[in-house]
Design an enzyme around this catalytic site. Sequence first.
Site, PDB file in Angstrom:
ATOM      1  N   GLU A 321      38.569  27.163  32.655  1.00 16.83           N
ATOM      2  CA  GLU A 321      37.918  25.916  33.068  1.00 16.83           C
ATOM      3  C   GLU A 321      37.085  25.249  31.971  1.00 16.83           C
ATOM      4  OE1 GLU A 321      37.390  26.462  37.823  1.00 16.83           O
ATOM      5  OE2 GLU A 321      35.944  27.572  36.626  1.00 16.83           O
TER       6      GLU A 321
HETATM    7  C1  ACM Z   1      38.109  31.233  37.734  1.00 15.76           C
HETATM    8  O1  ACM Z   1      38.131  31.304  38.990  1.00 15.76           O
HETATM    9  N1  ACM Z   1      37.552  30.178  37.170  1.00 15.76           N
HETATM   10  C2  ACM Z   1      38.705  32.241  36.902  1.00 15.76           C
END
Ligand code: ACM
Length: 688
Positions: A321
């Site tokens: 992310e």
């Molecule tokens: C995640 O759930 N960002 C690995």
Amino acid sequence: MRKNLFIPLLSVFVIQLSFGQYEKEENLSNLMPWPKAITMGNSKFLIQKSFEVSVENDSNKRIYKATTRFIQRLSEETGVFFEAGFPIKTSSANPSLSIIYDREGELKLNEDESYTLKVNNKKIELSAVTDIGILRGLETLLQLVNYSSETFYIPTVTITDSPRFPWRGLMIDVARHFQPLDVLKRNLDAMAAVKLNVFHWHLTDDQGFRVASKTYPKLHELGSDGLYYTHEQIKEVVQYASDRGIRVLPEFDVPGHATAILTAYPEIGSKDTTYQIERNAGIFDPTLDPTNEKTYAMLSSVFEEMVGLFPDEYFHIGGDENEGKHWDENVKIRNFKKKNDIKSNHELQTLFNIRLQKILNKLDKKMIGWEEIMSPEIEKTAILHSWRGENEGLPDGQSLINAVQLGYHTLLSNGYYIDRMHPVEAHYLVDPIPGNSKLTQEQKKMILGGEVTMWSELVTPLTIDSRIWPRTAAIAERFWSQKEVVDTGSMRRRLKNVSLQLEKLGITHIRNRDMILRNITKTNDIVALLELSKVCEPLKKYTRNKGGTEYQTYSPFTLFADACTSDAEDAKEFSKLVSTFINQPNNKKVKSKLNQYLQKWSLLSGNLDDFDNPIINEIKPIANNLSKIAGILSHYVKNNKISPSQEEILNTYLEKSKIPIVDVELVVIDSFEKVIEHLKTKKRVINK
Ligand code: ACM
């Protein structure tokens, strides 16, 4: 432990048990994960005071400590206080339980965890290649304990067992909410009980850097609110896990999810600013500067320091992310990309990952990262950790398939996000090997297993166990047992018993519910609220804490929703009852049972009347809706008819109850609607 629980045959079971031996299955209702092969005898090994276990007499060894714990637990379970409270020497002529293994196991991927357990009416023999296999077998043995009115016993049986997947993990996020050592230790005990073998420790994120650093001390001094583990504590947890045959995989999440790091050392950030530890939940912009050599100097030192604490051959660098907004905003980074012909932020992150892989190679560690690190330039020693799926707008399991097709080993977490509060079946039926894929046998072997993920935005030490357990035990079965073990009815029946075993190990999922409810009623009387909690579930799929700003990382989570769990027990039972009622409308017993539930619920609202404080007053509308519906429906079921005015009231309250209140949903509405639909249809048939 419950006697007389009937478990239908699982297909793996059929091979071992001939027809007509069903009655013996009552002895196996605590088993989870289900073993590979079971052959039942027809006798009993009685557990008596003279019970003795022989094992190497070295109290520093894993096997000695595990055997001692086993003796203690067996004694607690049975109330039989043994004459020998500790293992006796291997040379003992005739121990009740002999333990035989070839060598000490290493805590590394693909270590042998198989075992064979033979119980006859005089003696138990547990044998394995490694002591870790013995540990797995001791857990099975404890799950076999049963009783009659006169005695506790272990049924005579032969079990040969080994795991389907070598990597069976639980990730605990200690960044969003710090989890003290006792939480981790009790969860390690529970992991061992269901044969999980990797504790993935998510140690850093925007909300905290949770390990003391001697090389860069501001990391914990400024990045943790004082909530971090000392090196001694880390070593204590690693040893505790090792004693239970569990590997510890540390995760230091970079370059995104790094606000806490940047709070301490803003000079390696991608934006010329100062940072503050994040208090909310979500995906945030702060990210390390991959074009700054200081970033690598720091990570190199910190990783070297951390490697000294974590002996596992793998090291998780996160990598998820990172949207690169601050990269796009930074002229220096934009110029770097242009000069080096880097076309995307993913390519830039790949350069960063390649540097980290080199650092880790030097430290003799293999890299793991969330699936975003996937790129053919990453060395194939890396493991790609698959987590995204339909919830993120991508096909479930696709990244797993992509990873193995590119030649990487991989792990699955998509499908095992227990913080989403789904029912246990939603996780249990997700196989790490996607069913519809065209993977070759060799490619399938690249899928090492999976990890349950416990993200901690909405949990504290008070509630974390009730989010992890008992559902994780069912997922552990998915990772350990043969792929044909998919009978959800059997799983649910066994899980009820396993849930109680977990409580005995110190897991607080049952008792803490009562404590939260007492805090709400401000008295010892929680009966009505407890009943209500059995038909309510916390909001699912991250709809609780909308936008990530309703609650902060320091919010205590002592609301009614925190006492509620997924798989609300009465709602599940009622749903089954409704199906039976629809299939057998003339079965008086079923109808009467249905009415008992409805009558109980019709009184709930009145039973809460005497309580009067701001917390409970917010909950009362749920009870009020439930009581109104249950009262009218009870008459409807009894009399097979309803007046138009009552029907209108019923519909009004049904609609009202669909709107969540105080972060919970009433999960009996579907069942109510099925009953109503059935009664209406029946009437139409009669009227014809
Ligand atoms: C995640 O759930 N960002 C690995």
